[in-house]
Design a protein around this motif. Structure first.
Motif, short mmCIF file in Angstrom:
data_model
loop_
_atom_site.label_atom_id
_atom_site.label_comp_id
_atom_site.label_asym_id
_atom_site.label_seq_id
_atom_site.Cartn_x
_atom_site.Cartn_y
_atom_site.Cartn_z
N ASP A 1 0.88 -1.17 0.00
CA ASP A 1 0.00 0.00 0.00
C ASP A 1 0.91 1.21 0.00
O ASP A 1 1.51 1.55 1.02
N THR A 2 1.04 1.86 -1.18
CA THR A 2 2.08 2.86 -1.38
C THR A 2 1.52 4.27 -1.27
O THR A 2 0.71 4.69 -2.09
N GLN B 1 2.66 11.22 -3.60
CA GLN B 1 1.93 12.32 -4.25
C GLN B 1 2.64 12.75 -5.54
O GLN B 1 3.83 12.47 -5.71
N THR B 2 1.90 13.48 -6.37
CA THR B 2 2.52 14.06 -7.56
C THR B 2 3.79 14.82 -7.15
O THR B 2 4.83 14.75 -7.82
N ASP C 1 -1.97 15.91 3.92
CA ASP C 1 -2.67 14.72 4.40
C ASP C 1 -2.65 14.66 5.93
O ASP C 1 -1.70 15.12 6.57
N ARG D 1 -7.00 13.76 2.91
CA ARG D 1 -6.60 15.16 2.79
C ARG D 1 -7.20 15.97 3.94
O ARG D 1 -8.35 15.76 4.34
N ARG E 1 -7.20 13.79 -7.96
CA ARG E 1 -7.28 14.97 -7.10
C ARG E 1 -8.06 16.09 -7.75
O ARG E 1 -7.74 16.49 -8.87
#
Ligand code: 6R9
Length: 647
Positions: free
Chosen positions: A410-411, A414-415, A499, A514, A525
């Motif tokens: 479970d990674t 974020q951009t 987050d 978020r 998003r």
């Protein structure tokens, strides 16, 4: 603790990173990041190896983020040329078309290299060079990867726009980036439906501020009819065929830009997240190798679209830098039926599968049968990304899809982070359903309270990162101030993720979602401010307030409250028109699920909309509105509660 899924022994025995490796290397990575990353950098092929490693300060006035600043390299050389001697005939990309009856295609490293070189030469012949921006608006076809790597080869900065965005969104991104050239296709194909890509580009380039675009290259994909506007528009084949299949790569400094990718924040228009060459590529490659336990014979499939960061880092740059075989899927999980993913797994003997919780939840609703009728015996590792995965979906993924055999990573990332920051390493870290577990090498997460005090032990609060890592974004394109203000001013000296998170007694992180005005819809998003701006652009709308609400499949849905201009009448037609208007302004992914007429919005006496209250109404929890004493006019709340939309 009962809900612990230990690393399977067989997996641990063959893993790239074992428990002892993780503990030792993580400790070194935070104690001596310079030594750690200098060694890690040897994973890449450098034209000039770096001697300066980490050069970072998050302090106002002295702010800088630089990694490997005196190194030189080319990303496309790392993804292609250096594999030719040993992996020239290995499949780099497997293309699985939308239509299951159509033939899949296999592209070897040698062929991919030649195709990238031909396009790179063509781009140069069209006057595109180092530092120029190129917009890529393509479906999930091999040309999307070719286009990205061709830009990287000549030092042009690509900005990929997801095919689900509208003409207006393309125009915003072209305008902000000043792109010189656009690469698109006649049409896309998803779930048997055509997406008018070229027509969207045509409409975008009619909008003001887009005259930087000199050329549009059009890939012939479906063969559908398009308007070619000469001399601006050129068929991709006509320009690329006949170009030499070798191309001198540009020498890039490690800190030269590689790409810009737009993403939504809590305010204003999407930000152009800028990533540079050396740190980004190293981080994508290293995490891809360690997190997915990559072996030479793996067939790796990430179901993301290249229009998102997951597609950049974990379909294109990470896997190809590692010489992997990566699958690109043009279609959708539900077409022709809910068994498609697993049929593709069987067809191509996929060993590593990486998808989003929203897809898992959607497939779960169709029951076990569409999964069970396939073999999936090739699978050995599963991954999740994009949003928190609820434990129920995690267990279904583990038991039904992975036959209780495959570890799940479970990674969380974020951009902005370029690559995975918090995740189990599958051979080293025991899993807990719903937890992203522990930090990757060099990553120093912390949890702070509202005042920015770092919390110790088991706690809950806002997630920050105390130090830099090579894959970190370097700026908001054209707006250094916005970069600093967005990420480094809330908690001085720390990167604020946006987050919330909880840390348990074992030090495991649980991302709670978020804490800003960003909605995560099916892992995409969307800023509430963006949807609100789109709504108020409509002449009949006076004011709009948009919030997220819990959605069984999408994670979060979009709920819009709309106040009409005086004299306008509420009607079902207008409601439909407003939803269509948002689709046109932003794209189908931003369509509100519910739209409620709001004769008035709950505001403070100073005129601030109280979203907290609107969120509670949308999630049907009117008994939890909290303190409403600061409302200018408390009566608006009763009427909103009474007319709430949805189940
Ligand atoms: C890679 C990607 C980033 C936001 C991020 C967080 C959410 C992503 C997650 C996750 C919980 C995970 N997110 N992965 N939340 N667990 N494993 O998705 O990038 O599109 O920029 O979204 O997605 O809220 O802040 P991006």
């Amino acid at each position: 603790m009962s809900d612990l899924y230990p690393v399977p022994e067989g997996f641990a025995a063959q893993a790239n990173v074992g428990k002892a490796d993780y503990e030792r290397d993580y400790a070194e990575s935070v104690r001596d990041p310079n030594a750690f990353w200098a060694r890690a950098a040897q994973r890449l092929e450098w034209m000039t190896p770096p001697t300066r490693i980490r050069d970072v300060s998050y302090d106002r006035g002295d702010f800088r983020i630089r990694w490997f600043a005196d190194g030189e390299l080319n990303a496309s050389v790392n993804c292609l040329d250096r594999h030719l001697a040993t992996r020239g005939d290995k499949t780099a990309l497997v293309f699985e078309p939308d239509d299951p009856a159509a033939e899949p295609r296999h592209v070897t490293y040698r062929e991919l290299h030649a195709r990238v070189c031909r396009l790179a030469n063509a781009l140069r012949s069209l006057g595109v060079g180092k530092g120029d921006r190129v917009t890529i608006y393509l479906p999930m076809i091999v040309e999307a990867a070719v286009a990205m790597l061709a830009c990287a080869r000549i030092g042009a900065v690509h900005t990929v726009v997801f095919g689900g965005f509208s003409a207006n969104s393309i125009a915003d991104r072209v305008r902000d980036s000043g792109s010189k050239l656009v690469i698109t296709a006649d049409e896309g194909l998803r779930g048997g439906k055509k997406v008018p890509l070229k027509a969207n580009v045509d409409a975008a380039l009619k909008l003001p501020g887009t005259t930087s675009v000199e050329t549009v290259l059009v890939v012939r994909h479906t063969g559908g009819a398009v308007d070619m506007q000469m001399p601006r528009d050129r068929w991709y084949d006509a320009v690329v065929d006949g170009q030499p299949d070798s191309c001198e790569p540009e020498r890039m400094n490690a800190e030269d830009p590689l790409f810009i990718l737009y993403t939504s924040g809590s305010t204003g228009k999407p930000k152009g997240v800028l990533h540079t060459t050396g740190g980004y590529l190293l981080y994508a490659a290293y995490t891809h190798w360690a997190v997915f336990d990559l072996k030479e014979d793996d067939v790796y499939w990430c179901t993301a679209d290249v229009g998102w960061v997951t597609g950049h880092s974990y379909i294109v740059y990470g896997p190809l830098a590692n010489g992997a075989t990566a699958l690109m899927f043009e279609g959708v999980p539900s077409y022709p039926d809910a068994s498609r993913f697993w049929q593709v797994v069987d067809r191509h003997k996929v060993t590593i599968f990486y998808t989003a919780p929203t897809a898992i939840r959607a497939l779960m609703r169709d029951g076990d049968e569409p999964v069970k009728r396939t073999s999936r015996a090739s699978l050995r590792l599963l991954g999740s990304v994009g949003e928190p995965i609820n434990p129920e979906a995690w267990r279904w993924y583990h038991e039904v899809v992975g036959d209780s055999r495959c570890p799940i990573v479970d990674t969380w990332w974020q951009t902005e982070t370029g690559g995975i920051l918090i995740t189990p390493l599958p051979g080293a870290i025991d899993a807990k359903p719903g937890s992203a577990t522990l930090p990757f090498f060099g990553v120093r997460p912390a949890i702070v309270d509202a005042a920015g005090n770092i919390q110790e032990g088991a706690c809950e609060g806002n997630l920050v990162l105390l130090d830099s890592w090579p894959g970190q974004m370097r700026t908001v394109y054209g707006d250094d101030q916005r970069f600093f203000d967005t990420y480094f001013s809330t908690y001085p000296g720390m990167y604020f993720t946006g987050d919330g998170a909880r840390r348990d007694e074992d030090g495991y992180y649980w991302i709670t979602g978020r804490v800003d005005d960003v909605i995560n819809v099916s892992g995409h998003r969307i800023g509430t401010a963006e949807v609100e701006s789109a709504l108020v652009l409509h002449p009949k709308v006076a004011e709009a307030a948009v919030v997220g609400f819990p959605h069984d499949v999408k994670g979060q849905g979009i709920y819009a409250y709309v106040t009409l201009v005086a004299g306008e009448t509420e009607s079902d037609e207008l409601l439909k028109e407003l939803v269509a208007h948002v689709r046109k302004e932003i794209g189908p992914i931003a369509s509100p699920d519910f739209l409620q007429w709001a004769p008035g919005l709950p505001k403070t006496r100073s005129g601030k909309i109280m979203r907290r209250i609107l969120r509670k109404i949308a999630e049907n929890a009117p008994d939890q509105l909290g303190d409403t004493s600061t409302l200018a006019d408390p009566s608006v709340v009763d009427s909103l509660v009474k007319n709430r939309q949805g189940a």
